[in-house]
Design an enzyme around this catalytic site. Structure first.
Site, mmCIF file in Angstrom:
data_model
loop_
_atom_site.group_PDB
_atom_site.id
_atom_site.type_symbol
_atom_site.label_atom_id
_atom_site.label_comp_id
_atom_site.label_asym_id
_atom_site.label_seq_id
_atom_site.Cartn_x
_atom_site.Cartn_y
_atom_site.Cartn_z
ATOM 1 N N SER A 64 0.830 -1.197 0.000
ATOM 2 C CA SER A 64 0.000 0.000 0.000
ATOM 3 C C SER A 64 0.872 1.258 0.000
ATOM 4 O O SER A 64 1.680 1.439 -0.907
ATOM 5 C CB SER A 64 -0.965 -0.050 1.194
ATOM 6 O OG SER A 64 -1.966 0.922 1.071
ATOM 7 N N ASP A 81 -8.925 -5.736 -4.685
ATOM 8 C CA ASP A 81 -8.524 -4.613 -3.841
ATOM 9 C C ASP A 81 -9.507 -3.448 -3.990
ATOM 10 O O ASP A 81 -9.627 -2.871 -5.070
ATOM 11 C CB ASP A 81 -7.111 -4.181 -4.243
ATOM 12 C CG ASP A 81 -6.517 -3.120 -3.332
ATOM 13 O OD1 ASP A 81 -7.263 -2.541 -2.510
ATOM 14 O OD2 ASP A 81 -5.300 -2.873 -3.433
ATOM 15 N N HIS A 134 -7.061 -5.969 -0.278
ATOM 16 C CA HIS A 134 -6.085 -5.057 0.323
ATOM 17 C C HIS A 134 -5.732 -5.553 1.726
ATOM 18 O O HIS A 134 -5.824 -4.807 2.715
ATOM 19 C CB HIS A 134 -6.662 -3.641 0.376
ATOM 20 C CG HIS A 134 -5.634 -2.565 0.508
ATOM 21 N ND1 HIS A 134 -4.922 -2.075 -0.567
ATOM 22 C CD2 HIS A 134 -5.174 -1.876 1.585
ATOM 23 C CE1 HIS A 134 -4.094 -1.136 -0.155
ATOM 24 N NE2 HIS A 134 -4.219 -1.001 1.155
#
Length: 309
Positions: free
Chosen positions: A113, A243, A272
């Site tokens: 991320s 995601d 995610h």
């Protein structure tokens, strides 16, 4: 500085990022002697080092020394954002401080991320410190491109709740619900697994309140997408098709931005998050990529050696 009472399978340390700011670091040796370069795990916004699941760390230790750490304002690292304002890009410099503090000249960097964006910055600004880069669940440094989708509405709503006051039980429940929502909904969600992981992070941190500093930090310095085509570090872009934070085609866009140095792979069912059930396939692609980068580097080194007559 080594911290007393470190876990037997690794050592805990404090590394100085700058005067008055220390970072908690866990340094875990490979399971057997290996010439492979270490792996540095760079987590996302507001995430402590223990956000990297042990299942993944142990799989990587089959071939590599693995280092994970707490970003400033997370875990046991210094919490002082109001007194020491910084930009998100400064967290990339912290990653180099971890390498320096542990005596590591070069490493494979794995970013999740926001951590993936930080690794992109390092691939641009300090390529000599990277043997390879792996970018998970992230976006290119020009993530605001108008033709790319943004996070889903339910995820954005939960971000707005990040700093709301909650007691310990409420905070734990909120964190697990957030992990459920960002996991993507395709694979089974193990609430007990994420409850245990978030409980460990809270116990490790010694506080209930979540990190809000990274949401307040200046994002300036992250808009460098136009430079990504100059990256020469072998880079693995891991697409998470479910995601909801950086949905497709973010990974394709990132790989295309980097160009020849990038390789794109998809981990089916991934959102995610890093559930234990996906750690084996994620570790497999990371280990393969790291080995290929080292093999290519060795081949170049051999080719550069003078021919013996």
């Amino acid at each position: 500085m080594e911290i007393p009472g470190a876990q037997p399978h690794g050592t805990e340390h404090e590394v100085e990022a700058e005067p008055g700011v220390t970072l908690w670091v866990e340094d875990l040796p490979a399971h057997r002697p290996t010439p492979a370069a270490p792996v540095l795990l760079v987590n996302g916004a507001g995430s402590a080092g223990y956000g990297w699941p042990d299942t993944l760390v142990e799989a990587l230790r089959e071939r590599h020394r693995v280092v994970r750490y707490d970003h400033r304002d997370t875990g046991r690292s210094t919490h002082a954002f109001e007194d020491r304002l910084y930009a998100l890009a400064d967290l990339a410099t912290d990653a180099l401080a971890v390498l320096d503090g542990r005596g590591i000249d070069r490493a494979h960097l794995v970013g999740m991320s926001l951590g993936g964006m930080l690794v992109q910055l390092l691939a641009l600004d300090a390529p000599h410190r990277l043997v390879s880069a792996a970018l998970l669940c992230t976006a290119a440094l020009d993530a605001g491109a108008p033709d790319l989708p943004g996070p889903t509405r339910d995820v954005q709503r939960m971000w707005q709740e990040l700093g709301d006051p909650r007691d310990e039980a409420g905070e734990l429940a909120w964190r697990v619900e957030y992990r459920r929502r960002v996991s993507g909904g395709v694979l089974p969600f193990d609430a007990a697994e994420f409850t245990a992981r978030e409980r460990r992070i809270m116990d490790h941190t010694g506080r209930v309140e979540p990190c809000t500093a990274h949401a307040q930090a200046d994002p300036g310095g992250l808009d460098r997408g136009a430079e990504l085509g100059t990256v020469t570090v072998p880079t693995l872009v891991v697409e998470a098709p479910e995601d909801p934070v950086h949905p497709p085609p973010h990974a394709d866009h990132l790989a295309a931005r980097i160009g020849a140095a990038a390789q794109l792979v998809t981990v089916d069912g991934m959102g995610h998050a890093l559930p234990d059930l996906l750690c084996a396939p994620i570790a497999a692609v990371l280990l393969e990529h790291a080995a290929e980068a080292e093999d290519a580097e060795e081949a170049l080194r051999r080719a550069a050696q003078p021919t013996q007559r």
